[in-house]
Design a protein around this motif. Sequence first.
Motif, short mmCIF file in Angstrom:
data_model
loop_
_atom_site.label_atom_id
_atom_site.label_comp_id
_atom_site.label_asym_id
_atom_site.label_seq_id
_atom_site.Cartn_x
_atom_site.Cartn_y
_atom_site.Cartn_z
N ARG A 702 0.74 -1.41 -0.15
CA ARG A 702 -0.03 -0.07 0.07
C ARG A 702 0.88 1.34 -0.07
NH1 ARG A 702 -4.74 -0.07 4.16
NH2 ARG A 702 -5.16 1.87 3.00
N ILE A 703 2.26 0.95 -0.15
CA ILE A 703 3.00 2.45 0.00
C ILE A 703 2.82 3.10 -1.42
CG2 ILE A 703 4.94 1.31 -1.26
CD1 ILE A 703 5.17 3.62 1.50
N HIS A 704 2.06 2.70 -2.36
CA HIS A 704 2.10 3.35 -3.69
C HIS A 704 0.69 4.24 -3.76
CE1 HIS A 704 5.45 1.26 -5.12
NE2 HIS A 704 4.89 0.07 -4.87
N ASP A 705 -0.16 3.96 -2.46
CA ASP A 705 -1.18 5.27 -2.63
C ASP A 705 -1.06 6.16 -1.30
OD1 ASP A 705 -3.29 4.24 -0.30
OD2 ASP A 705 -2.54 2.39 -1.32
N ALA A 706 -1.70 7.36 -1.60
CA ALA A 706 -1.58 8.17 -0.16
C ALA A 706 -1.69 7.79 0.79
CB ALA A 706 -2.25 9.62 -0.85
N GLN A 707 -2.98 7.15 0.90
CA GLN A 707 -3.43 6.82 2.20
C GLN A 707 -2.65 5.69 2.97
OE1 GLN A 707 -7.66 5.67 1.95
NE2 GLN A 707 -8.21 7.91 2.07
N GLY A 708 -2.18 4.70 1.94
CA GLY A 708 -1.34 3.54 2.65
C GLY A 708 -0.07 4.20 3.05
N LYS A 709 0.62 5.07 2.36
CA LYS A 709 1.99 5.78 2.57
C LYS A 709 1.64 6.71 4.00
CE LYS A 709 4.23 7.81 -0.53
NZ LYS A 709 4.68 8.68 -1.68
N LEU A 710 0.77 7.17 4.40
CA LEU A 710 0.39 7.73 5.59
C LEU A 710 0.29 7.01 6.56
CD1 LEU A 710 0.13 10.56 6.93
CD2 LEU A 710 -2.35 10.19 6.44
N LEU A 712 1.54 3.70 6.63
CA LEU A 712 2.65 3.14 6.95
C LEU A 712 3.72 4.17 7.58
CD1 LEU A 712 3.45 1.36 3.62
CD2 LEU A 712 3.53 0.47 5.96
N SER A 713 3.89 5.28 7.52
CA SER A 713 4.49 6.31 8.11
C SER A 713 4.17 6.41 9.46
CB SER A 713 4.57 7.84 7.48
OG SER A 713 5.05 8.55 8.22
N SER A 714 2.95 6.39 9.82
CA SER A 714 2.50 6.50 11.39
C SER A 714 2.79 5.24 11.99
CB SER A 714 1.05 6.65 11.38
OG SER A 714 0.57 7.85 10.70
N ILE A 715 2.82 4.07 11.30
CA ILE A 715 3.09 2.76 11.94
C ILE A 715 4.69 2.93 12.10
CG2 ILE A 715 3.24 0.22 11.89
CD1 ILE A 715 0.50 0.50 10.17
N ILE A 716 5.53 3.29 11.40
CA ILE A 716 6.86 3.10 11.57
C ILE A 716 7.24 4.01 12.55
CG2 ILE A 716 9.04 3.62 10.58
CD1 ILE A 716 7.53 2.85 7.69
N ASP A 717 6.42 5.30 12.75
CA ASP A 717 6.93 6.38 13.71
C ASP A 717 6.47 5.62 15.13
OD1 ASP A 717 7.75 8.20 12.08
OD2 ASP A 717 5.97 9.37 11.91
N LEU A 718 5.41 4.94 15.40
CA LEU A 718 4.94 4.36 16.55
C LEU A 718 6.24 3.17 16.81
CD1 LEU A 718 3.22 3.56 18.90
CD2 LEU A 718 2.03 2.06 17.18
N CYS A 719 6.51 2.50 15.94
CA CYS A 719 7.81 1.26 16.30
C CYS A 719 8.81 2.06 16.62
CB CYS A 719 7.90 0.49 14.80
SG CYS A 719 6.38 -0.46 14.40
N HIS A 720 9.34 3.09 16.00
CA HIS A 720 10.58 3.67 16.40
C HIS A 720 10.59 4.50 17.75
CE1 HIS A 720 11.97 4.51 11.83
NE2 HIS A 720 12.11 3.28 12.46
N SER A 721 9.39 4.97 18.06
CA SER A 721 9.12 5.41 19.40
C SER A 721 9.21 4.35 20.56
CB SER A 721 7.62 6.22 19.65
OG SER A 721 6.70 5.17 19.48
N VAL A 743 9.48 7.00 3.91
CA VAL A 743 8.66 6.98 5.11
C VAL A 743 9.35 6.59 6.35
CG1 VAL A 743 6.64 6.88 3.73
CG2 VAL A 743 7.74 4.65 4.42
N GLY A 744 10.60 6.17 6.27
CA GLY A 744 11.56 5.89 7.50
C GLY A 744 11.83 4.31 7.78
N CYS A 745 11.51 3.43 6.82
CA CYS A 745 11.84 2.02 6.89
C CYS A 745 13.16 1.71 7.17
CB CYS A 745 11.18 1.19 5.89
SG CYS A 745 11.05 -0.45 6.18
N ASP A 746 13.40 0.69 8.08
CA ASP A 746 15.04 0.59 8.35
C ASP A 746 15.70 -0.53 7.52
OD1 ASP A 746 14.95 2.49 10.74
OD2 ASP A 746 13.79 0.88 11.52
N LEU A 747 15.16 -1.77 7.24
CA LEU A 747 15.45 -2.97 6.57
C LEU A 747 14.42 -3.23 5.77
CD1 LEU A 747 16.70 -4.35 9.87
CD2 LEU A 747 18.12 -3.26 8.15
#
Length: 783
Positions: A702-710, A712-721, A743-747
């Motif tokens: 879902r990274i290729h649509d705007a809602q999916g990218k948003l 994913l970004s929120s989920i990754i920020d939560l994981c990083h926190s 969007v901040g993915c590490d691996l």
Amino acid sequence: MTLSRRAFRVILPVVILGNILVALTIYWIERDNIEQAEIAQLSRQMERLKTLFDEDVEFTRNLVFLLRVGDAVRSFVREADDSFRATAIGVKVQDGIEFFSAGAKRFVSFAILENDLSVTYYFERSDDPFASIPLAQLDAARALVKGSGPSSNEFAADEGQPLLIHTELIDRTTFSTAFATQRQSAIVLQSAVRPHAFLKMKADLEAHYGEAVTIARNLARTGDGFVATATLLPHLEAGLRLSEAYLSERFRPLLLTLGAGCLALSFASIGLLLFLIRRTITGPIAALDSRVTDVLAGRRQSLDRMTGAGEIERLSTNIKTLHDQALDTLAKVQEASWTDSLTGVSNRLRFSLLGGSMLERAERAREKLSLLFIDLDNFKFVNDTFGHAAGDAVLRRFTDAVKDILAETVADGRSAEPPLLARLSGDEFAILLPETADVQQGQSVAAKIVARFQDGLAVGADNFSVSASIGIACFPDDALSFTELISCADRAMYRAKAVGKSGIARYSREFAESEQRLEQIKGELRRLDPDEEFSLVYMPIVSRQGVVTKCEALLRWSSPRLGAVSPGEFIPVAEANALFSKVDRWVLDKAVGDLRALQAVFGRDLVLNINISAAELSSRAIVDHAVEAIRRHGVHASSIELEVTETFAMKAPARAKTVVQSLKEAGFRLSLDDFGSGYTSLKQILEFPLDTVKLDGELVARIHDAQGKLALSSIIDLCHSQNCQVVAEGVEDRFTQAALMLVGCDLFQGFGIHRPVPVADLVSTGATAGRPTCLEMRGVIGH
């Protein structure tokens, strides 16, 4: 002796005994209802008691937290001047405590202790200005220092007064929770309160029920008579019994009412019967006797009403009335025994009887029948979330809607006989209807039902997300008996659910073949030698710079009898039949044994990811096996990352949390696999000590649509926190990888990075490429 007296002697014991039996039956039913109501009320009271206790626990925890994150305690600990610290800064700490405790007119204490339990600061909000720290608080601090956890909650007695104590080990430098390596230099922050609201309610309950509220470890719920318990702390429970004296007081009014009613009804019945006998047994009774005899013999179905005003005529009228009432009652009883009381349609018993008859008629006429087995999707969620009243309303509304659909089918005039609708149990329904040559009735009705509830089920102003999954089986194509027909439709329904719910599945012989395949897999799993048939391949995981930092071990099975069997086939079979330990232990031993060879290719910092079954987390055995594996192969636990799917905490969260914590304490890294595949709870990321979160391929896509990218970004920020690395699975191309980087993915992991290959291929590539990056390896091994 007169006939009246004879009748009285006969009637008196029968009526009284019958009414006594009825009264006793009602008494025992109502007694059980009263007792269950009292138990339910007591359970609610215990929940309120636990809530009051939890509020005090939360108060002490928040007090320590707010003082820890504020400046006053931090300054107090770091101030070298004892005099200044005890006066100026100590007053600031006291002011913070007073501010947080404002309005709570009760005992509150706060203490700062060194690791050797020497008291650096102590403040007590009480009437004693010279108070010193209670021994109970020192004992709680000593237990935490000697233990292994970072914090504790204790409920202890201080000079006969209960005290609720919260204690935390804090690193004096960072003022965060102390790690295992920081325990020797950590300080102890401690708060305590006297739980007055809890104790008051406890006393009220004891006064009301006449029994003491028992507070102890591991209360026995059976044998000791506890009917309501509440878990106050992980190691502490409260329980209360219902005394016989208390229950007797609740039963006494019922007993008196039924006793008086029984006597009144008995005398009224006897009086009425004597009156009727006195008015109707005189005169010629031969004709009436003959007619009654005919009815009893079955030669006639009813009694004719006799005309006239004599005794025999009145007796005839009364007997006819009793006879008609008995027939009406019999019909109602028979109807009730065949009808579902909630929906008004046939129940399972009647469905079986009428369905068997329909099958016999269809067989004689060489006609076909379709059986639709219907299961309501998400009905349990409605029951659990909105209550059984809402669930009952949903069932009634669903039944009415299906009746309307069947009425339309009958109105079409295509059915040889009307369809048969029944509620089998819970949220399961069945429809049996004849098939015609020109229209597939079963498929048509099923399609209408699924379409009707595609957008949920409306009950009044509410709309519940309830849909229907339907399995269809036909007579005589799929089954020759009614029982077998139901079984086939049931299996088809489960196939419809497996595909994705809110759908229709037609039974086919492939189902039997699929079940046979599963049985073959189960049999082969039981007898196989893993060293002969199992093998591992490894899929590299790369960083943002394209460097291989991890490898995931993936299991492959090549069976001499079944050929190549995918993990998607045999892993669910292993878990469902308690064979997962055999698989997991082989994979763990083999993968740990290959770690050194992989680190020789990619460097000593390489982390090896190994999947373990969620079922393993039900016992500590997996911890012992993992520790033994790394000891035997001479590798570090920090180089092993154990992957569990996101469903691991659904069935036994407390036990799973304990096992996961034990693995973490043993030094292993932990990864949550397939995050976002449908069962995810963000609570798992927040509560469990994870090092890595692996995003499911469908979520990554879902990274290729705007809602999916948003999202994913929120989920990754939560994981990083939560200090978790994020791995994107299913990366198929460089464009997707680049978007994930933004969007901040590490691996990154996927066929677009590198396909899984045996360790020998990775080792041979490393020998020629010299610790290559994954981009270099793609050119050597192949993409």
